[in-house]
Each structure stands twice: as C-alpha cells, then as structure tokens.
Design a protein around this motif. Structure first.
Motif, PDB file in Angstrom:
ATOM      1  N   TYR A  47       0.829  -1.206   0.000  1.00  0.00           N
ATOM      2  CA  TYR A  47       0.000   0.000   0.000  1.00  0.00           C
ATOM      3  C   TYR A  47       0.864   1.257   0.000  1.00  0.00           C
ATOM      4  N   LEU A  50       2.210   1.900  -3.416  1.00  0.00           N
ATOM      5  CA  LEU A  50       1.161   2.400  -4.298  1.00  0.00           C
ATOM      6  C   LEU A  50       0.838   3.869  -4.015  1.00  0.00           C
ATOM      7  N   VAL A  51       0.834   4.245  -2.737  1.00  0.00           N
ATOM      8  CA  VAL A  51       0.578   5.648  -2.382  1.00  0.00           C
ATOM      9  C   VAL A  51       1.642   6.556  -2.975  1.00  0.00           C
ATOM     10  N   GLY A  55      -0.914   6.690  -6.171  1.00  0.00           N
ATOM     11  CA  GLY A  55      -1.663   7.674  -5.398  1.00  0.00           C
ATOM     12  C   GLY A  55      -1.186   9.082  -5.685  1.00  0.00           C
ATOM     13  N   MET A 228      -4.942  -1.456  -4.159  1.00  0.00           N
ATOM     14  CA  MET A 228      -5.283  -0.432  -5.143  1.00  0.00           C
ATOM     15  C   MET A 228      -6.708   0.076  -4.949  1.00  0.00           C
ATOM     16  N   LEU A 231      -6.740   2.394  -2.188  1.00  0.00           N
ATOM     17  CA  LEU A 231      -6.160   3.673  -2.598  1.00  0.00           C
ATOM     18  C   LEU A 231      -7.224   4.585  -3.194  1.00  0.00           C
ATOM     19  N   SER A 234      -9.592   5.623  -0.388  1.00  0.00           N
ATOM     20  CA  SER A 234      -8.989   6.447   0.653  1.00  0.00           C
ATOM     21  C   SER A 234      -8.660   7.857   0.185  1.00  0.00           C
ATOM     22  N   LEU A 235      -8.012   7.977  -0.991  1.00  0.00           N
ATOM     23  CA  LEU A 235      -7.546   9.295  -1.441  1.00  0.00           C
ATOM     24  C   LEU A 235      -8.605  10.116  -2.176  1.00  0.00           C
ATOM     25  N   GLU A 263      -0.940  13.330   1.234  1.00  0.00           N
ATOM     26  CA  GLU A 263      -0.497  11.931   1.209  1.00  0.00           C
ATOM     27  C   GLU A 263      -0.060  11.469   2.591  1.00  0.00           C
ATOM     28  N   THR A 267      -2.197   8.680   4.700  1.00  0.00           N
ATOM     29  CA  THR A 267      -1.524   7.408   4.959  1.00  0.00           C
ATOM     30  C   THR A 267      -1.234   7.238   6.449  1.00  0.00           C
TER      31      THR A 267
END
Length: 466
Positions: A47, A50-51, A55, A228, A231, A234-235, A263, A267
């Motif tokens: 994760y 990916l962020v 992200g 993913m 992501l 969340s974002l 970010e 996170t």
C-alpha cells in the motif's frame, strides 16, 4: 465566475479539507480489515508503494486539473478537450452513486455512538444486534437522516465558512482520538481460558511483520488489487472530489507541497487506524477476529469493547465519535462535489442546489436503507460477490467506474495532451516538483496498463478472457 467566489483561505485550509475528504470510513473501517486479511505488514508495504506512485499521480492529476481549469469535474475535462467532455459526466456519476449510501453508513455509526452513550457496551456486543438494526424499517432511516442533515448543513455554509472551518476543527480532534486509542490498544492484555496471555504488542507484530506464508503469484495480485481499491477509496481520486477542491485552490498555493502533506496525513491516519484496531482485536478475539472482514467495525469491535470492562464504554464512545467525524468530512466532500457541479451546470445558487441534492440524497438513501428489508434481494455481482442495493451501488462506483475513469484520464493526460500540461500547473509559481519525471513515466506507461488490468479483474472480465 461563481466558482471564484468560493475558495480556501490558504494552503492549510486546503490541505485539511482535502485530507478530511480522504480520511474517512475507508481509512478507519476498510484499511484495518484489509490489512488483517492480506498478511499484515505485506499489505502495508504494498500500500505504501502504491501511495508513493499511483496515489501521487492520480492525486496530482485531479488537483492540478481543478486549479488550472477553475472548473468542477463536470466541465473541467471539456475545458481540456471538447472531445473528452464525456469523461466529466462519467466522473460526476461516482459521487452521485456514493451519495446514495454513504449517509446510510454514517447513520449506522450514529446509531452505535448513541447506543454506547445511552446503554453502554452490552447491547452493541450482542449477536444479531447489527442485523436486527439494519433490517428494521424505521430506525436506519432516522439515523441516516440525522447524519445527512449534518452533512447538508456544512455544505450549505460553503467552502470557507463551512468545509474549511469544520475541517480545521474536526481533523485535529480526529487525529488526537486515533492516537489516544492506538496507544491504549498497545497496553491491552487478556488471559484466555487455557491460560494463554495475548498482548497488544503481539498484535502489533502481526500488524507490522509481513506474512508471506503460502504466498503465490495469484495471491500477490489479489493483495495488490485490494491495496489499489483501498487507494481509490482512501484518497478520493477519480471521483471528481479532488478536481472540485482543486478548483477552489488559489494560484499562489504550492501544489507539490500540499499534495505531499495530504499523502502523509491520509496514509498516517490509515496506519494509525490499523495500529488502533488490529492489536485490540487480536488481544480479545485472537487470530479468528482478524479475519472477520468488513464486519470488523460493527460486529467484532463491539465485542472487544465489551471485553474491556468499565473502560470499554468510554473507548466505544471515543471510537464511534471519531469514526463519525471521519465519515462526516468525507460525506461533505461527496455532497460538495455534487452541489458545486450542479451550481455550474444549472446556474443556481448554493442554497437551492443544497436543497435539491439533499432531497436526492434523502430519497436514494431511504431506498438503500429499505434494501435490507422491504427491497431485500441477493444479487450476484460480476466480481463474484453477492450483495444488496448498497453493495450494487458501491460496486458500480468503486470497482467499475473509478478504475475506468483512471484509465481514460491516464490516456488523456499521458498521450493526448501530455504530462507537461499537469506539471506546468504544479510548477507555475517556480516551485520545485521533485517527482516530475516519475509523474510523466507513470502517467504514460504504467498507470494505463495497471488500470486496465484492475478494471478487468474487478469486473470479472479477467477470468473470462484469461
């Protein structure tokens, strides 16, 4: 333009509002159960990568599009290219669908908060409590209405007096509550009937240390897809929200710095949520409690709080109060996106559009509530899961539209107009953009391929084709 009358007062206001949108039920409810299910530290590492890659690319793209065009999602893509106007309408569909059920989940949270305040820990911990609540006809609608009314009030007050003002208050409180409960979780210990003592620090090791036992390529891809999808959730990317918020950002705000802060905040809250929930669930329910999946919040955690004795009631109140704050800030961003888009489309005042969107949200949310009783049915979704009306709306928005929109956006930015269109906006005031080259490479070559694979797998097309 009317949009220009609404703006964040500065960088801090924007970051807190955007973080408020990003930090929601997805961080505190969804992230911990996915992490527990997908190998603890292994999911964390994937994760985080990916962020820092996908992200960062998707968040930068949405915010830069909003600030550069000074338009909301519905018209921002048309401002880039008239041939891509349809993408704005696709983006508009995501918050329109999410708004049908987010207030329903918010109502569930309000119900549990009320239960802990009024009756303590015993009732919410009883088997069947959650099911009996959501299947009742009136109660879910009442609590949904309370949550929706709070959301509509904040949106009605506008950007600076509403969204920014309440984000400045709620986000610090949310962070303090999360840190407090996380520290408390690490101090817990519980002796089982066979004399075994489980501690919060043991739960911490399960959370942080990667579990690669039995890991296969297929299993790794499943974890990658879970990370993913988290992501996206969340974002708040690929749903028009960050484009809308970007349109409210003043030109002198350092976008690169603000995006980094969003970010980190998002996170960080996700990480602390796992730190708060996973050790506590392990202490009182063992490894079996770690695999309870989406029911972790409403079924497993109440049992954890009941096992804490007198302190459980206060922890339960603090937790659901915190979860309510997170849900409220996210739901506000979803409704604001709809209101702002419709203000631009129909040239109506914020007051009128709040009433119209509020009415739409109320009617559709009532239908979703009734999906567990009057309109109950089992529907098999393309990804193999079985659900009801809420699951159908969530599937269409998160598993179908969001990866599809991200795929099309990567083609538009990466190959039609070029990544420089975005990076020029980020650096327009002479600010440095350290990840500029990475942005261009990811947007052109990596994001389209991964989004296409994600789209195929989440819709079931992968098994059909391959």
């Amino acid at each position: 333009m009317q949009q220009k009358k609404n703006s964040f007062s500065g960088s801090i206001g924007f970051v807190l509002a955007a973080a408020g949108s990003a930090v929601g039920v997805g961080n505190i409810w969804r992230f911990p159960y996915l992490c527990a299910k997908d190998g603890g530290g292994l999911f964390l590492i994937i994760y985080l990568v990916l962020v820092l890659t996908f992200g960062f690319v998707l968040l930068t793209t949405d915010i830069a599009i909003g600030r550069k065009t000074k338009k909301n999602a519905l018209n921002a893509y048309a401002a880039i290219s008239s041939k891509w106007k349809f993408l704005g309408y696709l983006t508009f569909l995501v918050p329109a669908l999410i708004m049908t059920y987010y207030s329903v989940i918010g109502g569930w949270i309000v119900k549990y908060l009320t239960a802990y305040v009024v009756s303590g820990t015993e009732a919410p911990a009883q088997d069947g409590y959650f099911t009996s609540f959501i299947t009742s006809t009136a109660a879910p609608i009442v609590f949904m209405f309370i949550f929706l009314a709070l959301t509509a009030w904040v949106v009605y007050l506008g950007v600076e007096k509403g969204i920014e003002k309440y984000s400045r208050i709620l986000m610090p409180i949310l962070l303090i509550l999360i840190i407090g409960i996380a520290i408390f979780s690490l101090t817990l210990s519980y002796e089982t009937e066979d004399g075994t003592v489980r501690t919060g620090l043991q739960g911490l090791s399960i959370y942080l240390i990667p579990n690669v036992e039995g890991l296969t390529v297929k299993r790794f891809l499943e974890i990658l897809l879970d990370a993913m999808s988290q992501l996206f959730f969340s974002l708040s990317v690929s749903m028009g929200i960050m484009i809308t918020y970007g349109s409210y950002v003043k030109d002198d705000v350092n976008l690169s710095k603000s995006i980094n802060q969003i970010e980190i905040f998002d996170t960080g809250v996700a990480f602390l949520s796992g730190l708060m929930i996973i050790p506590a669930v392990f202490v009182f329910l063992g490894t079996d409690g770690m695999t309870s999946g989406p029911s972790l919040t409403f079924l497993s955690l109440p049992k954890v709080f009941a096992s804490m004795g007198a302190a459980g009631r206060f922890v339960g109140i603090a937790f659901f109060l915190m979860l309510g704050f997170a849900a409220l800030t996210s739901c506000v961003s979803v409704m604001e996106t709809l209101v702002a888009n419709c203000m631009e489309l129909f040239h109506k005042s914020r007051k009128k559009m709040c009433i119209i969107i509020g009415t739409y949200s109320l009617v559709t949310s009532v239908i979703i509530c009734l999906g567990y009783n009057v309109f109950y049915f089992d529907l098999k979704l393309p990804n193999g899961s079985v659900g009801q009306l809420l699951d159908l709306a969530d599937y269409i928005s998160n598993s179908f539209l969001m990866p599809f929109i991200s795929l099309l956006t990567s083609i538009l930015i990466g190959w039609v107009i070029g990544p420089k269109w975005i990076t020029d906006e980020v650096t327009k005031n002479g600010e440095s953009f350290k990840r500029e080259k990475l942005y261009g490479i990811l947007m052109r070559y990596v994001v389209p391929v991964v989004m296409l694979v994600l789209f195929f797998m989440s819709t079931g097309l992968w098994d059909i084709i391959f």
